[in-house]
Design an enzyme around this catalytic site. Structure first.
Site, PDB file in Angstrom:
ATOM      1  N   SER A 144       0.864  -1.187   0.000  1.00 24.16           N
ATOM      2  CA  SER A 144       0.000   0.000   0.000  1.00 24.16           C
ATOM      3  C   SER A 144       0.896   1.231   0.000  1.00 24.16           C
ATOM      4  O   SER A 144       2.036   1.173   0.494  1.00 24.16           O
ATOM      5  CB  SER A 144      -0.870  -0.002   1.252  1.00 24.16           C
ATOM      6  OG  SER A 144      -1.465   1.258   1.457  1.00 24.16           O
ATOM      7  N   TYR A 157      -1.287  -0.842  10.571  1.00 32.14           N
ATOM      8  CA  TYR A 157      -1.499  -1.211   9.165  1.00 32.14           C
ATOM      9  C   TYR A 157      -0.367  -0.652   8.298  1.00 32.14           C
ATOM     10  O   TYR A 157       0.235  -1.380   7.493  1.00 32.14           O
ATOM     11  CB  TYR A 157      -2.856  -0.675   8.678  1.00 32.14           C
ATOM     12  CG  TYR A 157      -3.075  -0.898   7.201  1.00 32.14           C
ATOM     13  CD1 TYR A 157      -3.361  -2.174   6.727  1.00 32.14           C
ATOM     14  CD2 TYR A 157      -2.970   0.145   6.282  1.00 32.14           C
ATOM     15  CE1 TYR A 157      -3.539  -2.402   5.368  1.00 32.14           C
ATOM     16  CE2 TYR A 157      -3.150  -0.075   4.928  1.00 32.14           C
ATOM     17  CZ  TYR A 157      -3.428  -1.353   4.477  1.00 32.14           C
ATOM     18  OH  TYR A 157      -3.590  -1.577   3.135  1.00 32.14           O
TER      19      TYR A 157
END
Ligand SMILES: NC(=O)c1ccc[n+]([C@@H]2O[C@H](COP(=O)([O-])OP(=O)(O)OC[C@H]3O[C@@H](n4cnc5c(N)ncnc54)[C@H](OP(=O)(O)O)[C@@H]3O)[C@@H](O)[C@H]2O)c1
Length: 272
Positions: A144, A157
């Site tokens: 990501s 995350y």
């Protein structure tokens, strides 16, 4: 896309979002797709749809909770028992948690670490030895853009995705001379179930792909097409949106002391 012709691809997190899209885009080219996730009903539905369009495609499903080591080992054993030689591994399964770390649920934090980091690493470790026998193989790790920066309110995350990108880069240097190409796919916001899953029960955080400016959003179809192009062209990483690519490239050129200030200001303004 010649590389994908006749390939045997294992896709984790194939029950929704990017995982389903990987299956759809590989279906016309692949010989065999192995779809892995916890929701078996969804996997069956996707399998039936794929076979209806591509009757010659071999689609297998494997129900697994990838946060569990026993499930990961069962998956590897099952592949061996079925004589399935995976030559394209897509480590896509992942989840997030949106909110302050101090009030996070430990079970959710552990789940993020177990799926985003441990499962991705363990599955790669289990499959690389057989992939080395394939002549040419590829691993696509779905990371990501969050992995490029510290992200308050998504601290674990973002850190997990920093691991994915860094691990992929190092692994690439080890495996490329041996015939396995490794790519980290680093999308920005994509409208999938990801944000609903990351939302805490009763939370009033309004962070979702739908509150993101339109030009920063990328569809699942575009992200996957760009990810597959990156693999076909043996690229180390891909940010599948030209605006985001430019933003990230500029931001990464800034010193961390300035980045800290900019990120803090952005988060404080959002939380006001
Ligand atoms: N959407 C975004 O904005 C975005 C942006 C950047 C990166 N990403 C990354 O893209 C990847 C795919 O996310 P998505 O957007 O497609 O989200 P999604 O629609 O929520 O899909 C997540 C997938 O992961 C699977 N999964 C989660 N926990 C699992 C577990 N314990 N065991 C097995 N499978 C598990 C889910 O399947 P089951 O629930 O059926 O098990 C589901 O198929 C993730 O790695 C995510 O971090 C997403």
């Amino acid at each position: 896309m010649k590389f994908f012709e006749g390939c045997t691809a294992l896709i984790t997190g194939a029950s929704s979002g990017l995982g389903v899209e990987f299956a759809r885009q590989l279906a016309p080219l692949a010989h065999c797709l192995i779809l892995v996730a916890r929701r078996e009903d969804r996997l069956n539905f996707i399998r039936n749809n794929l076979i209806a369009t591509y009757p010659n495609l071999d689609v297998r499903i494997f129900k697994a909770d990838l946060s569990q080591e026993t499930d990961r080992l069962s998956l590897a054993q099952w592949l061996q028992s079925q004589s399935i030689l995976v030559n394209f591994l897509i480590n896509n399964a992942g989840l997030g948690d949106h909110g302050p770390f101090a009030t996070s649920d430990w079970n959710r934090v552990r789940q993020i670490l177990d799926v985003n980091i441990t499962a991705l690493t363990h599955l790669t470790h289990l499959l690389v030895p057989s992939m080395l026998q394939s002549g040419r193989a590829a691993i696509l790790n779905v990371s990501s853009i969050a992995g490029f920066f510290p992200v308050p309110n998504m601290a674990v995350y973002a850190a997990s995705k920093a691991y994915v990108t860094n691990f992929s880069e190092a692994l690439r240097m080890e495996l490329r001379p041996l015939g396995i190409s490794v790519t980290a796919l680093c999308p920005g916001p994509v409208p999938t179930e990801f944000f609903a899953v990351a939302q805490r029960p009763g939370s009033d955080f309004q962070e979702s792909p739908f509150t993101t400016p339109e030009f920063l959003l990328t569809s699942a179809a575009e992200v996957v097409a760009e990810g597959l192009r990156a693999v076909a062209n043996d690229r180390p990483r891909s940010i599948p949106n030209p605006f985001l690519w430019l933003l990230i490239t500029l931001a990464l050129a800034l010193p961390i002391c300035l980045l800290r200030i900019l990120i803090s200001c952005y988060i404080n303004r959002k939380n006001r």
